[in-house]
Write an enzyme that holds these catalytic residues in place. Structure first.
Site, short mmCIF file in Angstrom:
data_model
loop_
_atom_site.label_atom_id
_atom_site.label_comp_id
_atom_site.label_asym_id
_atom_site.label_seq_id
_atom_site.Cartn_x
_atom_site.Cartn_y
_atom_site.Cartn_z
CG ASP A 1 4.28 -1.83 -4.98
OD1 ASP A 1 3.62 -1.15 -4.29
OD2 ASP A 1 5.45 -2.18 -4.16
CG HIS B 1 1.62 3.34 -3.86
ND1 HIS B 1 1.20 3.22 -2.62
CD2 HIS B 1 1.67 2.27 -3.89
CE1 HIS B 1 1.57 1.98 -1.82
NE2 HIS B 1 1.86 1.08 -2.41
#
Length: 430
Positions: A307, A64
């Site tokens: 992640d 991200h």
């Protein structure tokens, strides 16, 4: 570009392990052999790899980068620096930005931001418009720009009919793979941690393992129906990996990843009520951690993906139920994976496969062993380097790591991007 010699290391790639020096010229590997003479040009450079593993650069399927829209937490530039320090030469930027990466225009914006970054930045496109799960995004237009992975990550596609249509559409496009954040929203509603012993003790509403497993089961069925490949993001439960194991035995086109925190932490960490331990899917029971580790070792899980989910300080300082889920991961994934998977008998070479060439294959990136002519995207790993995680020294704009103060072993000593040493002796060079 100057010549670069990586000397004294052990080369590790999909073809095996061997002692060799690596000579790089003009961004590509010029030679791989034992005892290569040092280059003598004016700008020639030699990097010491003694006692280290020389591997293809690490590849993260699940990063991200927050840009556009959440630059206070991370930017492509700061995230790429964190990635390079972690040994990564390529990352896949997730589409839950503001606006979502659900159109060719936003894809182009992120790809342009990645020009000149310290690692290659690929883009995952959204499956649905706005990641709302109602209408298919223009997958074909994004695929024409080189997007190969599509996901509504942060939210699972709840409508089974829409997911079937997406799979049927994707199956007609060569090299395209859908990736699913497996979470049944109705079952997970109101939950903030794993539903189990600790959620009952702490009085925090829980998310049952079945919220993940129901969607894994559904998408395996849709994979069987459509023949389209599907990738399962950040699996966290014993039941999920058992379902994937059976699907692979059946010959279905499924792949899966695990995150370092699901290999190393359990729901007991939430006893502190510290939102740094809040993540989605949540930290699970020790039995789940054990099952995910075994799944990595036996090939059920194909990749370890970070992640990496940065959040600004104010967001993570809220109460546990109000704070957003997510943890940093790029700079710590390598040592955490080496530790956790070494505990189930995996060698450093086996772990590097899960961090490098196997995720590269899932993402559709061109991969090649470390051999003459290959692009020189490389990571030199000191598997014995001990260091302490210090959030204040992170390259990320955010500091939400659950490993602050933890002593870990294993580090990217050098990272080489297209022949350029972007990290040398664990220090970013630009």
């Amino acid at each position: 570009m100057a010549e670069l010699l990586i000397r004294g290391g052990t080369v590790v790639d999909a073809t095996g392990v061997r002692r060799a020096d690596v000579l790089v010229r003009d961004g590509r590997i010029a030679a791989v052999a034992d005892g290569i003479d040092e280059p003598t040009g004016k700008k020639a450079r030699t990097l010491d790899a003694g006692g280290c593993l020389v591997a293809p650069g690490l590849v993260d399927l699940h990063t991200h980068l927050r840009q556009p829209g959440r630059e206070e937490a991370e930017t492509v530039e700061t995230g790429s620096r964190a990635a390079a320090l972690g040994g990564y030469t390529e990352v896949v930027a997730m589409p839950n930005t503001e606006p979502a990466i659900d159109s060719a225009g936003v894809v182009r914006e992120v790809l342009e931001l990645g020009q000149g970054a310290l690692c290659r930045v690929a883009v995952a496109g959204a499956i649905s418009v706005g990641r709302a799960g109602e209408r298919l995004a223009p997958i074909g237009e994004m695929a024409a720009l080189g997007v190969r992975l599509f996901t509504d990550d942060g939210a699972g596609v709840q409508d089974g009919r829409l997911m079937r249509r997406a799979m049927e559409y994707a199956s007609a496009l060569p090299g395209i793979r859908l990736a699913q954040h497996c979470e049944d929203a109705a079952l997970a509603a109101g939950g903030h941690m794993h539903e189990g012993e600790w959620s009952s003790r702490l009085g925090i509403p829980g998310v049952p393992a079945e919220a993940e497993e129901v969607m894994v089961m559904r998408d395996i069925a849709l994979c069987r129906l459509t023949g389209a490949p599907v990738h399962f993001l950040h699996l966290s439960t014993a039941g999920s990996v058992a379902l994937v194991r059976r699907a692979k035995a059946e010959g279905l086109r499924v792949t899966a990843e695990a995150a370092p925190h699901h290999l190393t932490l359990t729901h007991a960490e939430c006893a502190s009520y510290d939102p740094v331990f809040k993540v989605n899917p949540p930290l699970r029971a020790q039995s789940d951690v054990d099952a995910v580790r075994i799944a990595c070792a036996d090939g059920t899980i194909d990749a370890v993906a970070t992640d990496h989910a940065p959040h600004e300080l104010e967001a993570k300082e809220q109460s546990f139920d109000e704070a957003p889920p997510g943890m940093l991961g790029l700079e710590t994934a390598l040592p955490l994976a080496l530790e956790a998977l070494g505990a189930v008998g995996m060698s450093a070479a086996d772990v590097l496969a899960l961090l490098s060439w196997k995720p590269a294959a899932i993402a559709g990136f061109e991969t090649a062993p470390i051999a003459e002519g290959a692009v020189a995207d490389l990571c030199v790993v000191d598997a014995d380097a001990a260091w302490v995680v210090d959030p204040s020294k992170s390259a990320s704009r955010s500091r939400n790591t659950p490993y602050a103060g933890r002593k870990v072993t294993g580090r990217a000593r050098h990272t080489i991007l297209a022949g350029e040493p972007v990290v040398v002796d664990a220090e970013a060079q630009r």
